[in-house]
Design a protein around this motif. Sequence first.
Motif, PDB file in Angstrom:
ATOM      1  N   SER A  95     -29.165 -26.569 -33.979  1.00 41.36           N
ATOM      2  CA  SER A  95     -29.126 -25.151 -33.579  1.00 41.36           C
ATOM      3  C   SER A  95     -29.429 -24.284 -34.793  1.00 41.36           C
ATOM      4  CB  SER A  95     -27.746 -24.785 -33.039  1.00 41.36           C
ATOM      5  OG  SER A  95     -27.397 -25.634 -31.970  1.00 41.36           O
ATOM      6  N   GLU A  96     -30.088 -23.146 -34.530  1.00 41.49           N
ATOM      7  CA  GLU A  96     -30.420 -22.224 -35.629  1.00 41.49           C
ATOM      8  C   GLU A  96     -29.966 -20.812 -35.269  1.00 41.49           C
ATOM      9  OE1 GLU A  96     -34.628 -21.627 -36.246  1.00 41.49           O
ATOM     10  OE2 GLU A  96     -35.055 -21.844 -34.108  1.00 41.49           O
ATOM     11  N   PRO A  97     -29.715 -19.959 -36.285  1.00 45.02           N
ATOM     12  CA  PRO A  97     -29.243 -18.602 -36.003  1.00 45.02           C
ATOM     13  C   PRO A  97     -30.365 -17.710 -35.457  1.00 45.02           C
ATOM     14  CG  PRO A  97     -29.481 -18.932 -38.369  1.00 45.02           C
ATOM     15  CD  PRO A  97     -29.783 -20.240 -37.718  1.00 45.02           C
ATOM     16  N   TYR A  98     -30.020 -16.901 -34.463  1.00 48.57           N
ATOM     17  CA  TYR A  98     -30.955 -15.921 -33.890  1.00 48.57           C
ATOM     18  C   TYR A  98     -30.462 -14.514 -34.219  1.00 48.57           C
ATOM     19  CZ  TYR A  98     -34.326 -18.563 -31.088  1.00 48.57           C
ATOM     20  OH  TYR A  98     -35.375 -19.347 -30.684  1.00 48.57           O
ATOM     21  N   VAL A  99     -31.398 -13.573 -34.316  1.00 50.91           N
ATOM     22  CA  VAL A  99     -31.038 -12.171 -34.567  1.00 50.91           C
ATOM     23  C   VAL A  99     -31.678 -11.281 -33.506  1.00 50.91           C
ATOM     24  CG1 VAL A  99     -30.772 -12.447 -37.070  1.00 50.91           C
ATOM     25  CG2 VAL A  99     -33.020 -11.854 -36.145  1.00 50.91           C
ATOM     26  N   ARG A 113     -44.101   7.409 -30.951  1.00 45.61           N
ATOM     27  CA  ARG A 113     -43.351   6.278 -31.518  1.00 45.61           C
ATOM     28  C   ARG A 113     -42.614   5.490 -30.448  1.00 45.61           C
ATOM     29  NH1 ARG A 113     -42.515   6.906 -36.886  1.00 45.61           N
ATOM     30  NH2 ARG A 113     -40.391   6.186 -36.973  1.00 45.61           N
ATOM     31  N   VAL A 114     -42.514   4.183 -30.696  1.00 45.38           N
ATOM     32  CA  VAL A 114     -41.911   3.298 -29.711  1.00 45.38           C
ATOM     33  C   VAL A 114     -40.955   2.333 -30.412  1.00 45.38           C
ATOM     34  CG1 VAL A 114     -43.759   1.576 -29.851  1.00 45.38           C
ATOM     35  CG2 VAL A 114     -42.471   1.799 -27.745  1.00 45.38           C
ATOM     36  N   SER A 115     -39.905   1.934 -29.685  1.00 44.08           N
ATOM     37  CA  SER A 115     -38.944   0.953 -30.213  1.00 44.08           C
ATOM     38  C   SER A 115     -39.104  -0.354 -29.442  1.00 44.08           C
ATOM     39  CB  SER A 115     -37.523   1.501 -30.054  1.00 44.08           C
ATOM     40  OG  SER A 115     -36.583   0.474 -30.256  1.00 44.08           O
ATOM     41  N   LEU A 116     -39.383  -1.449 -30.169  1.00 49.91           N
ATOM     42  CA  LEU A 116     -39.510  -2.781 -29.556  1.00 49.91           C
ATOM     43  C   LEU A 116     -38.269  -3.596 -29.886  1.00 49.91           C
ATOM     44  CD1 LEU A 116     -43.143  -3.696 -30.714  1.00 49.91           C
ATOM     45  CD2 LEU A 116     -42.492  -2.932 -28.443  1.00 49.91           C
ATOM     46  N   GLU A 117     -37.726  -4.293 -28.887  1.00 48.06           N
ATOM     47  CA  GLU A 117     -36.564  -5.155 -29.145  1.00 48.06           C
ATOM     48  C   GLU A 117     -36.936  -6.604 -28.856  1.00 48.06           C
ATOM     49  OE1 GLU A 117     -32.136  -5.899 -27.397  1.00 48.06           O
ATOM     50  OE2 GLU A 117     -32.778  -3.803 -27.472  1.00 48.06           O
ATOM     51  N   TYR A 118     -36.660  -7.478 -29.832  1.00 43.21           N
ATOM     52  CA  TYR A 118     -36.948  -8.911 -29.705  1.00 43.21           C
ATOM     53  C   TYR A 118     -35.746  -9.719 -30.174  1.00 43.21           C
ATOM     54  CZ  TYR A 118     -41.970  -8.944 -28.641  1.00 43.21           C
ATOM     55  OH  TYR A 118     -43.189  -8.841 -28.019  1.00 43.21           O
ATOM     56  N   HIS A 119     -35.594 -10.911 -29.621  1.00 40.63           N
ATOM     57  CA  HIS A 119     -34.661 -11.887 -30.176  1.00 40.63           C
ATOM     58  C   HIS A 119     -35.505 -12.888 -30.972  1.00 40.63           C
ATOM     59  CE1 HIS A 119     -31.272 -11.161 -27.008  1.00 40.63           C
ATOM     60  NE2 HIS A 119     -31.524 -10.116 -27.756  1.00 40.63           N
ATOM     61  N   LEU A 120     -35.207 -13.003 -32.268  1.00 43.55           N
ATOM     62  CA  LEU A 120     -36.030 -13.842 -33.150  1.00 43.55           C
ATOM     63  C   LEU A 120     -35.169 -14.842 -33.914  1.00 43.55           C
ATOM     64  CD1 LEU A 120     -38.163 -10.964 -34.688  1.00 43.55           C
ATOM     65  CD2 LEU A 120     -39.199 -12.982 -33.682  1.00 43.55           C
ATOM     66  N   PRO A 121     -35.711 -16.044 -34.194  1.00 40.21           N
ATOM     67  CA  PRO A 121     -34.975 -16.961 -35.077  1.00 40.21           C
ATOM     68  C   PRO A 121     -34.953 -16.368 -36.491  1.00 40.21           C
ATOM     69  CG  PRO A 121     -36.785 -18.080 -33.921  1.00 40.21           C
ATOM     70  CD  PRO A 121     -36.977 -16.615 -33.731  1.00 40.21           C
ATOM     71  N   TYR A 124     -26.026 -18.732 -32.427  1.00 36.19           N
ATOM     72  CA  TYR A 124     -26.795 -19.954 -32.700  1.00 36.19           C
ATOM     73  C   TYR A 124     -27.387 -20.462 -31.394  1.00 36.19           C
ATOM     74  CZ  TYR A 124     -25.712 -20.841 -37.610  1.00 36.19           C
ATOM     75  OH  TYR A 124     -25.673 -20.778 -38.977  1.00 36.19           O
ATOM     76  N   ARG A 125     -28.653 -20.910 -31.427  1.00 37.60           N
ATOM     77  CA  ARG A 125     -29.301 -21.454 -30.229  1.00 37.60           C
ATOM     78  C   ARG A 125     -29.980 -22.783 -30.570  1.00 37.60           C
ATOM     79  NH1 ARG A 125     -32.349 -16.077 -27.722  1.00 37.60           N
ATOM     80  NH2 ARG A 125     -30.514 -14.705 -27.773  1.00 37.60           N
ATOM     81  N   GLU A 126     -29.947 -23.675 -29.584  1.00 39.41           N
ATOM     82  CA  GLU A 126     -30.575 -24.987 -29.786  1.00 39.41           C
ATOM     83  C   GLU A 126     -32.096 -24.820 -29.879  1.00 39.41           C
ATOM     84  OE1 GLU A 126     -31.084 -29.303 -27.568  1.00 39.41           O
ATOM     85  OE2 GLU A 126     -29.711 -27.817 -26.702  1.00 39.41           O
ATOM     86  N   SER A 127     -32.712 -25.520 -30.837  1.00 38.73           N
ATOM     87  CA  SER A 127     -34.170 -25.453 -31.007  1.00 38.73           C
ATOM     88  C   SER A 127     -34.712 -26.832 -31.345  1.00 38.73           C
ATOM     89  CB  SER A 127     -34.536 -24.482 -32.138  1.00 38.73           C
ATOM     90  OG  SER A 127     -34.185 -23.161 -31.800  1.00 38.73           O
TER      91      SER A 127
END
Length: 601
Positions: A404-408, A443-451, A480-483
């Motif tokens: 598993s690795e940390p995501y933000v 202007r725009v705000s983008l939201e992502y979940h990234l490792p 933490y998510r499995e990868s």
Amino acid sequence: MSTEQSRIRNFCIIAHIDHGKSTLADRLLELTGTLSKRELQNQVLDSMDLERERGITIKSHAIRMNYTADDGSPYVLNLIDTPGHVDFTYEVSRALEACEGAILVVDAAQGIEAQTISNLLLAMELDLEIIPVLNKVDLPGANADAVAQTIENLIGEPAEDILRISAKTGVGVHDLLEKIVARIPEPSGNPDAPLKALIFDSVFDTYRGSIVYARIFDGTLESRQGIRFMATGKETDAEEIGFLRMKMEPVKKLTAGDVGYIIGSIKNVKDTQVGDTVTTRERGATEAIAGFREAKSMVFSGVYPTNADEFEELRASLEKLQLNDAALTFEPETSIALGFGFRVGFLGLLHMEIVQERLDREFGLDIITTVPNVKYKVLKTDSSEITVENPSNMPEVGVISQISEPYVKAEIITPTEYIGGLMQLCQDRRGTYINTQYLDTERVSLEYHLPLAEIVFDYYDKLKSISRGYASLDYEYLNYRESHLVKLDVMINGDPVDALSTIVHRDKAYDMGRRLVSKLRELIPRQMYDVALQAAVGSRIISRETVKALRKDVTAKCYGGDISRKRKLLEKQKAGKKRMKQVGSVEVPQEAFLAVLSMED
């Protein structure tokens, strides 16, 4: 002498890097007479040369100012300056908790940025009074009306009521002081209750030990009184207490609502952690102020001296840095390629960059750093779980059940024309799209979940180059998510080079391995024999390059005659090279390790 609570205003300034926070602090100090013109210098609250050069605040600061309002009433203003960068979010959150109000500073030319919104949301969660301010209105590129409208959409403050100031020239700063005393609520707290003081910062003094900066919420603290730190359990006497002006000003007591410093015989910053609660040794508080957590390292890198004789010097330098920076962690490690060094933990990439810069400037050390990586959780087949900070400690593939690795959660604010490129960048970095929010027409705000591992390498540089410097990034730890991760080894003549090992996603292993070995082929000098460079995942070779041998033309003396004469000489040379390869070792130049850090896609 303590001031009555109704005359105290505790506030901080929220702003993105380079939006004028430190300059505004300078003007407030000047207008309140805390500093004379002669004493004033730019970014007076930023004590490190590094802070001044980069125009960023690394450590939070606090200062007490006296101000007489237009109606003649005297006030005490406690400004708690905070860092603006994402790596120091925890310091920001504790500093905000020590305040009743916040000044939201936005650059009238650049508009709202990602870190501004992040810190603004922290302040709104804590229910602080927000005073929005448009700075740099004197610049030719300022677009005050459009930015004011964006702020109104965000927090509901009418655009026409938002103050327009220039922190550099001082225009509008007096009106801001009047707004501070009118709008920011006075502190509440019972001076007769058991002592509860929140530590929002601590610094180390060589002669006096750890100095605590604290906000008193309840109770009264007197000089020489016995105190206890509730999270760490450390007990000592408050040998000196006082207010934070430009110099420390000792007083006999601090009471509810005050912001000040406490000096005891504390030899280590680790005993005075940010967010801890200070109470009295006798008849103290039973419950600490909520929200304390230890600062945890998120990014790890090997730090090695270029000269092996400087190992002890590097250890002493890291220990000195750790005295001032409780978030810095390190432990010794050895590398076959680089010798003795340390595995150092940082809050994030900016924190890592600053520590490297300080090792160079303050201690004159020449160091090599390995590729930064994050902390992984590995579940083994026997159901035990281990954490891996160094790729060389990764167990064999056969005993791993899952990694598993940390995501933000990443928030990117960008002008609309760069949306496509930035979305593609996030997709390439294994990001999960969450949503898009338009702040205004531009202007725009983008939201992502990234490792997190995909951010620590060169993500920020790519983000800035795609958006020509206009996009801003803020991120916070999620979970933490499995990868599907694998350890990528680099081998030179069959021997693994541990300092070049990395942990990558299975889908990216081939591409990363190919780029690594082709880069190394350019950098490793030619030997008297062929040098095989291989990238491997487990026992499977996924890429190979060869550094060709330097050859002498042994057949040059053969003129004509039978072909077998030439063949005999070539076979003799081949046997000699084989013997040489068995006993020879390849020196990997330092540029090879640095090249991995700066490797382009």
